[in-house]
Design an enzyme around this catalytic site. Structure first.
Site, PDB file in Angstrom:
ATOM      1  N   CYS A  34      -0.426  -6.330   9.717  1.00  0.00           N
ATOM      2  CA  CYS A  34      -1.670  -5.850   9.131  1.00  0.00           C
ATOM      3  C   CYS A  34      -1.666  -6.272   7.661  1.00  0.00           C
ATOM      4  O   CYS A  34      -0.828  -5.806   6.887  1.00  0.00           O
ATOM      5  CB  CYS A  34      -1.710  -4.331   9.277  1.00  0.00           C
ATOM      6  SG  CYS A  34      -3.152  -3.566   8.541  1.00  0.00           S
ATOM      7  N   CYS A  89     -10.053  -0.956  -3.349  1.00  0.00           N
ATOM      8  CA  CYS A  89     -11.221  -1.298  -2.533  1.00  0.00           C
ATOM      9  C   CYS A  89     -12.438  -0.628  -3.155  1.00  0.00           C
ATOM     10  O   CYS A  89     -12.385   0.511  -3.586  1.00  0.00           O
ATOM     11  CB  CYS A  89     -11.014  -0.783  -1.105  1.00  0.00           C
ATOM     12  SG  CYS A  89     -12.337  -1.218   0.039  1.00  0.00           S
ATOM     13  N   CYS A 145     -10.779   7.445   3.401  1.00  0.00           N
ATOM     14  CA  CYS A 145      -9.739   6.414   3.283  1.00  0.00           C
ATOM     15  C   CYS A 145      -8.958   6.555   1.985  1.00  0.00           C
ATOM     16  O   CYS A 145      -9.542   6.783   0.922  1.00  0.00           O
ATOM     17  CB  CYS A 145     -10.406   5.043   3.353  1.00  0.00           C
ATOM     18  SG  CYS A 145      -9.260   3.678   3.217  1.00  0.00           S
ATOM     19  N   CYS A 190     -15.039   4.502   1.126  1.00  0.00           N
ATOM     20  CA  CYS A 190     -15.189   5.345   2.314  1.00  0.00           C
ATOM     21  C   CYS A 190     -14.456   6.657   2.027  1.00  0.00           C
ATOM     22  O   CYS A 190     -13.331   6.655   1.542  1.00  0.00           O
ATOM     23  CB  CYS A 190     -14.594   4.661   3.542  1.00  0.00           C
ATOM     24  SG  CYS A 190     -15.377   3.091   3.929  1.00  0.00           S
ATOM     25  N   CYS A 236      -3.467   3.335   6.012  1.00  0.00           N
ATOM     26  CA  CYS A 236      -4.012   2.590   4.890  1.00  0.00           C
ATOM     27  C   CYS A 236      -3.764   3.228   3.527  1.00  0.00           C
ATOM     28  O   CYS A 236      -4.243   4.327   3.264  1.00  0.00           O
ATOM     29  CB  CYS A 236      -5.522   2.458   5.061  1.00  0.00           C
ATOM     30  SG  CYS A 236      -5.971   2.027   6.714  1.00  0.00           S
ATOM     31  N   GLU A 291       0.387  -3.268   0.038  1.00  0.00           N
ATOM     32  CA  GLU A 291       1.267  -2.974   1.156  1.00  0.00           C
ATOM     33  C   GLU A 291       0.874  -3.751   2.405  1.00  0.00           C
ATOM     34  O   GLU A 291      -0.295  -4.071   2.620  1.00  0.00           O
ATOM     35  CB  GLU A 291       1.290  -1.477   1.437  1.00  0.00           C
ATOM     36  CG  GLU A 291      -0.082  -0.873   1.571  1.00  0.00           C
ATOM     37  CD  GLU A 291      -0.049   0.655   1.581  1.00  0.00           C
ATOM     38  OE1 GLU A 291       0.591   1.252   0.709  1.00  0.00           O
ATOM     39  OE2 GLU A 291      -0.677   1.220   2.478  1.00  0.00           O
TER      40      GLU A 291
HETATM   41  N1  SAH Z   1     -12.325  -2.605   4.987  1.00  0.00           N
HETATM   42  C1  SAH Z   1     -12.112  -2.930   6.361  1.00  0.00           C
HETATM   43  C2  SAH Z   1     -10.653  -3.068   6.750  1.00  0.00           C
HETATM   44  C3  SAH Z   1      -9.658  -2.084   6.215  1.00  0.00           C
HETATM   45  S1  SAH Z   1      -9.468  -0.486   6.906  1.00  0.00           S
HETATM   46  C4  SAH Z   1     -12.821  -1.947   7.250  1.00  0.00           C
HETATM   47  O1  SAH Z   1     -13.377  -0.986   6.733  1.00  0.00           O
HETATM   48  O2  SAH Z   1     -12.865  -2.143   8.457  1.00  0.00           O
HETATM   49  C5  SAH Z   1      -8.948  -0.656   8.560  1.00  0.00           C
HETATM   50  C6  SAH Z   1      -9.428   0.483   9.450  1.00  0.00           C
HETATM   51  O3  SAH Z   1      -8.705   1.716   9.170  1.00  0.00           O
HETATM   52  C7  SAH Z   1     -10.881   0.800   9.257  1.00  0.00           C
HETATM   53  O4  SAH Z   1     -11.490   1.022  10.489  1.00  0.00           O
HETATM   54  C8  SAH Z   1     -10.820   2.055   8.436  1.00  0.00           C
HETATM   55  O5  SAH Z   1     -12.018   2.764   8.526  1.00  0.00           O
HETATM   56  C9  SAH Z   1      -9.636   2.770   9.047  1.00  0.00           C
HETATM   57  N2  SAH Z   1      -9.054   3.857   8.225  1.00  0.00           N
HETATM   58  C10 SAH Z   1      -9.095   4.022   6.899  1.00  0.00           C
HETATM   59  N3  SAH Z   1      -8.466   5.144   6.521  1.00  0.00           N
HETATM   60  C11 SAH Z   1      -8.002   5.710   7.649  1.00  0.00           C
HETATM   61  C12 SAH Z   1      -7.267   6.905   7.915  1.00  0.00           C
HETATM   62  N4  SAH Z   1      -6.878   7.719   6.945  1.00  0.00           N
HETATM   63  N5  SAH Z   1      -6.968   7.182   9.222  1.00  0.00           N
HETATM   64  C13 SAH Z   1      -7.341   6.332  10.212  1.00  0.00           C
HETATM   65  N6  SAH Z   1      -8.023   5.204  10.011  1.00  0.00           N
HETATM   66  C14 SAH Z   1      -8.362   4.890   8.756  1.00  0.00           C
END
Ligand code: SAH
Length: 357
Positions: free
Chosen positions: A105, A112, A119, A116, A342, A92
């Site tokens: 974006c 991935c 996420c 985390c 995301c 996406e």
């Molecule tokens: N892998 C990279 C880039 C992708 S995520 C990274 O970790 O930075 C982009 C951003 O969105 C990151 O800061 C991530 O931690 C955040 N993110 C992921 N899931 C989220 C959610 N459910 N709500 C808000 N931010 C989120």
């Protein structure tokens, strides 16, 4: 014979291909202009190229946009596309209209590995790196859509993508070479012409790659997904912290600033009762004091499959940081009505997708 996607080549690569096949290397610029400025995908229509070069391109290359499975448009103008790749995997991409232009974006991986806890991307089981052309084609396809949408006002800054955030699904530093090549291609003045200062790359903290990136001395903005003020909390949310704890991460950030003279962004998602207390704000302020950077406070987008909840203390946290003399902003939320966070759209589609295509 399988054709190569034209979107995986920088202008230098194309020049080399042309020279090796006895064509004039200057045609690389013309090809870039056709593809990235005029958005032409049929080599036969590239009328200022010689017939023999057009034939060569048709025989060896293809210029296919990505196929869009779902396009959702939010009330605030956010557009989210679920793309289907040639191997039927889905990714996406989100377009967010900003005061200063159109920001996209991009996604860099299918799924991935970073896992985390907060996420949705980690819920996607299939994993692979995206090829360079698959990342470039996300921008190309968005530009085709914008060209159509603004066909009566093509001079408008709204009619093309001007800013990129590498913050979609995937860890860009886990797909380093393809992402760097992607940046090289979209940066090309004869092509999309997206300046390094208009590109922001976000990483969860792959320290050796931050160092490698720093050594490249680009002007690209770097954002660090910090999300916690100490190792205990960060370990509980982000497995990468066990490999590269906060001290190592901060050291790498300082090195990056020393090498590039660029200001760093610390992203900090505020999650209820996990990392949003006053003492966390104070600890964060202490951790990053003196570093040339600012904190981007992100309201958490709740994901059904995990227990984390949105913090109710965003303003309070912000005020503590300010009082401590730390630069901070609260990120605006985009497209909440169209699952723009995301991996959400894709994660939701995953179960039904096979029945629908
Ligand atoms: N892998 C990279 C880039 C992708 S995520 C990274 O970790 O930075 C982009 C951003 O969105 C990151 O800061 C991530 O931690 C955040 N993110 C992921 N899931 C989220 C959610 N459910 N709500 C808000 N931010 C989120």
């Amino acid at each position: 014979m399988e054709k190569n996607s034209i979107f995986k080549y920088s202008i230098k690569d194309l020049q080399e291909i042309l020279i090796n096949n006895n064509f004039n290397k200057f045609s690389a610029q013309q090809i870039f202009d056709w593809i990235y400025v005029k958005l032409e995908t049929d080599f036969n229509n590239m009328t200022n190229l010689s017939k023999s070069l057009r034939d060569f391109l048709v025989q060896n290359f293809e210029a296919k946009p990505l196929s869009s499975l779902v396009i959702k448009e939010s009330k605030d103008g956010t557009i989210k596309i679920l793309f289907m790749l040639d191997d039927k995997r889905t990714i996406e991409t989100v377009l967010m209209p900003q005061k200063y232009g159109q920001s996209v974006c991009v996604t860099t991986q299918v799924g991935c590995k970073m896992a985390c806890k907060f996420c949705a991307s980690g819920l996607i089981k299939t994993e692979r790196n995206l090829e360079t052309d698959e990342i470039v084609r996300q921008i190309f396809t968005m530009n085709c859509l914008l060209k159509e949408k603004y066909k009566d006002d093509l001079e408008s800054p709204r009619a093309r993508v001007s800013h990129i955030v590498v913050m979609g699904i995937g860890e860009p530093f886990d797909n380093f070479n393809n992402v760097m090549k992607f940046i090289d291609i979209i940066n090309e003045p004869k092509g999309f012409q997206i300046g390094a200062r208009h590109i922001t790359l976000s990483t969860c903290g792959v320290v050796p790659k931050i160092i490698e990136f720093a050594n490249m001395k680009t002007q690209i903005n770097l954002a660090i997904s910090l999300h916690a003020s100490n190792n205990e909390i960060r370990n509980s949310m982000m497995p990468i912290n066990k490999a590269f704890p906060i001290e190592k991460l901060i050291e790498a950030v300082k090195y990056y600033i020393q090498m590039t003279n660029r200001r760093i962004t610390f992203e900090y998602i505020l999650i209820d009762d996990v990392n949003d207390r006053r003492e966390h704000a104070l600890e964060l302020a202490k951790l990053i004091r003196g570093i040339n950077g600012y904190v981007n406070l992100i309201p958490y987008n709740e994901v059904e499959e995990n227990p984390y909840k949105k913090s109710k203390k965003v303003d309070e946290f912000f005020k503590v940081l300010k009082k401590e003399g730390i630069n901070a902003i609260v990120r605006k939320e985009f497209g909440a009505d169209i699952d723009a966070a995301c991996g959400q759209l894709r994660a939701k589609r995953e179960g039904v997708i096979k029945n629908e295509i």
